[in-house]
Each structure stands twice: as C-alpha cells, then as structure tokens.
Design an enzyme around this catalytic site. Sequence first.
Site, PDB file in Angstrom:
ATOM      1  N   CYS A  74     -16.524 -49.118  69.269  1.00  0.00           N
ATOM      2  CA  CYS A  74     -16.647 -48.859  70.705  1.00  0.00           C
ATOM      3  C   CYS A  74     -18.055 -48.423  71.085  1.00  0.00           C
ATOM      4  O   CYS A  74     -18.637 -47.537  70.453  1.00  0.00           O
ATOM      5  CB  CYS A  74     -15.648 -47.787  71.122  1.00  0.00           C
ATOM      6  N   CYS A  80     -18.250 -40.565  74.524  1.00  0.00           N
ATOM      7  CA  CYS A  80     -16.885 -40.223  74.926  1.00  0.00           C
ATOM      8  C   CYS A  80     -16.317 -39.048  74.133  1.00  0.00           C
ATOM      9  O   CYS A  80     -15.783 -38.111  74.700  1.00  0.00           O
ATOM     10  CB  CYS A  80     -16.000 -41.455  74.776  1.00  0.00           C
ATOM     11  N   CYS A 407       1.896 -31.378  65.979  1.00  0.00           N
ATOM     12  CA  CYS A 407       0.659 -32.143  66.183  1.00  0.00           C
ATOM     13  C   CYS A 407      -0.564 -31.258  65.923  1.00  0.00           C
ATOM     14  O   CYS A 407      -1.686 -31.656  66.214  1.00  0.00           O
ATOM     15  CB  CYS A 407       0.608 -32.713  67.605  1.00  0.00           C
TER      16      CYS A 407
END
Length: 450
Positions: A74, A80, A407
């Site tokens: 990317c 990002c 998580c």
Amino acid sequence: MDTETKQNYRVKAIDLTHDGLGVVKLNDGYTVFVEDLLKGETANIEITSKRKKYGFGKVTEFIQKSPYRLAPKCKHFYDCGGCRLMHMDYDVQLAFKKYRLELMMKKLKQDSNNVNDIICMVNPYYYRNKVEIKFAQNEEGKLIAGFFKAKTHKVIDLNECYTMSKKSFEFLTLMKNIFNELNVKAYDPETKEGVLKSCVIRDSSRNKEIVVLLNLAKDSFEQENDFVERITKKNQLVKGIGVVKTEDESSYSKDEIRLIYGRNYLNEDLLDNRFEIGFRSFFQVNTVQTERLYKAAIELAKLNKKDKIIDAYCGIGSIALSLAKKVYRVFGIEVIESAIEDAKKNAKLNNIKNAFFEAGNAEKVIQKWKKYKFDCIFIDPPRKGCSKSFIETIINMKIRKIIYISCNPATLTRDLEYLIAGGYKINEVTPVDMFPQTTHVESVTSLTLE
C-alpha cells in the site's frame, strides 16, 4: 531537542514490541523503540524522544535489512499507520503473533507449548467487512475520505486499501466522487462549516450487500435526494443508507438514525445462520476468520445437549446462536440495548428457541443468575477486558468451563491471572489472525475449574 538526542547510533534490533516497534539496546543498556525496524536488522538510528528508562527513535540508514522484509503493497503504509506489519512476510507476522501469546503464558508461569498454531488466512488482504471513514476538505476545496494519519487527526485521502473489501473501496470512491459533484462539504470543527463528519460502511461479500451510515454535524444535507438517486443508480449493491446528527460517532451512540434509503441492516451468513446487522451493531470485521474463531471456540468447549451456557458480551448474538443447537440453553448478556434487540430478532430469524438475551451490564446481570448451575461461559469482552467484579462472580459461581475470546493479550493476561488465582487452569490457547497486516491478535483460551 538537545544535541545528544540528534546523535546517530548503530544498533541491531533484538526484538519487537507488541505494536511492532524494533527493540534496541544502546551500549549503556538504554532501551530504544524504533519504528520500521524488524528483529535482526542493523541500522543507524536517531533518538526522537527520550524518557528516563526508554526512548523512541527512527531509522536514518539501514545497514543490513531482514530477509523477511517486504516492500509494503500500500502506498499509504508510512502515513496511515493502520497496517503496521505490511512490511513483514506473512509467515513472520503469524510467528510474531503466536510469540506474543507464548510470552503471555510464560508471564503467567504456564506452559507455552499449550499455545496452538495460529489460524491464518489463505489470502490476508481485502478482509474487512466494516470500515469507519473520516471526511475532510483538502487545500483545493475537494472532499477527501479515509483514515486518520497515525497519532494525528489529519485525514489520509485513500487511493487504495488492502484490508477493506474491494466492493467497499469501490463504494467509498464512488461516494466521494458524488459528494464532490454535488458540492457536499466535510465538517470543519474549527470553522463549524460543512456537514459530513464520518461514515461507517458495512458489506457482505456473501450476500452482495452494502449499507452505510453517515454521521453528520447537522440534521440533514440539502442534496440528500440527489445523493441517494445517484449512488443507488451506479451501485446496485447498496441496500440501506442512514444519516444521524451526532457528537458521538462510535457504535455506543444513542442518537436516532434517520433512514434515507432502503433498510437499516445488512444480511450476513455465519455458520449456517443468517444475521441482520444494524448500522451500529458489533460484528467481527473478518467474516471468514470469525467462522474459524467460533468453530475453534465451540470445539474447545466440548459442548453437549444438556449444557446450559452463558454468552457474556454477546452483541447481536453471533456466538450464542452459533452454538445454540448444540446445547440445552444459552443466555446472552450485552450492555447495548439495540444489540439485544438484534439478538432476539436473529434468534427468531433462525427459528432458535433455546437462546435468551438480556440487556445490561454483564457483571450485574450475571449476579441475578448466581443460583443457576451453568456448565460453561463464553466471554468476548472489548479491548479493556473484564472487570474484576465480573471475574469474581464467575469464580464464585464455580462455572466449570470458561472460553475466553480476546483481542488484547495485555488485558487477557491480567484477567487470566485472576482466574488462575481463583482455581482455574489454562488448558490451551488458540491464536487467530483476525486482522492480517496489523499488530492485533485474536485468541481463544480454554480454562477449567480444578
């Protein structure tokens, strides 16, 4: 910054932190965490921030790169910050995530051999079924859309994305273009001008559906009808569009959503059940891996037709309804009332009559059930983990089996410490790569009362 912090140091990374920073030791033993430095790599670094016991640094020159380093796919990788491991070979990403859970077991003085092989993806890209997108205006006055740049509130205008589904990205690009054609402006918190704040896009690749919720600074925008007409004409997958004026753009918002097109939910299929997922409902973001996660969790639980089960933090009932046909009864708890409404609807939708759901705080609701004898509890809390009082209640109820889906290895470690002290034994841990290219790792831990 003083001159000492601008000095260059030649270092070799000896490890990675939980969020993928290279760990190096200077000659005097001082620890520095370095962005974009893989374990085993040698580089010259500059210290950018210094604290008493550790600092942060950046690479000024690579001396020797790792054979496992990849060129990130990317173009937004360095801005990002969403896919922090995309410069790492996928097999090494998986090893890193399993290693984090092995370290957890060692910290808990447990056998790290009880961490199973990680459940990976065949294609670790384009997996997200939900994305939260921010809007802004660029210097030319055009609306841009994407994620915040790491550690800032500056929006990165996405030209590509390798984690969101291709259909969602096509929809995002179309939506951005239509907003620009109609001159719909992003909201500017400084000038208070504009209307668009953010949006949540959900898609089901299995059912070929997309729904979107637009978070606004005002009650509406005057081009709504034109927007709906254009986007639904150009994208046949759009099944629902909602708008809401809100200060709270999270899934916990209670501001009323106004439907401007179609319906207020997405259809998704999971383990032979159909789920209706509302604009704000919690549902795991990777459908393929969610099925594997739930299969692993159900297998670890060793359920039978006589079992009574609790599904704490049940959301829209995805775990409870996935196991309902294997047990006598399942009781779901969730703090978000709209999610409980969805769970009840989903039970009816799938003709499941032995699943019961109650809205409320998990630790308070479970107190009401203390007199009942439950065989197993499934726990799938948010990243902050469980409250101590919730865990104490489970221990006091002497629930024989616990399946803990997490998580966040940090809060999982803390909660497992409490459970071990309360008489539970860890049987095994199964890592699941729910979020490829990122540092996040999902896991299922099986515990039994000794």
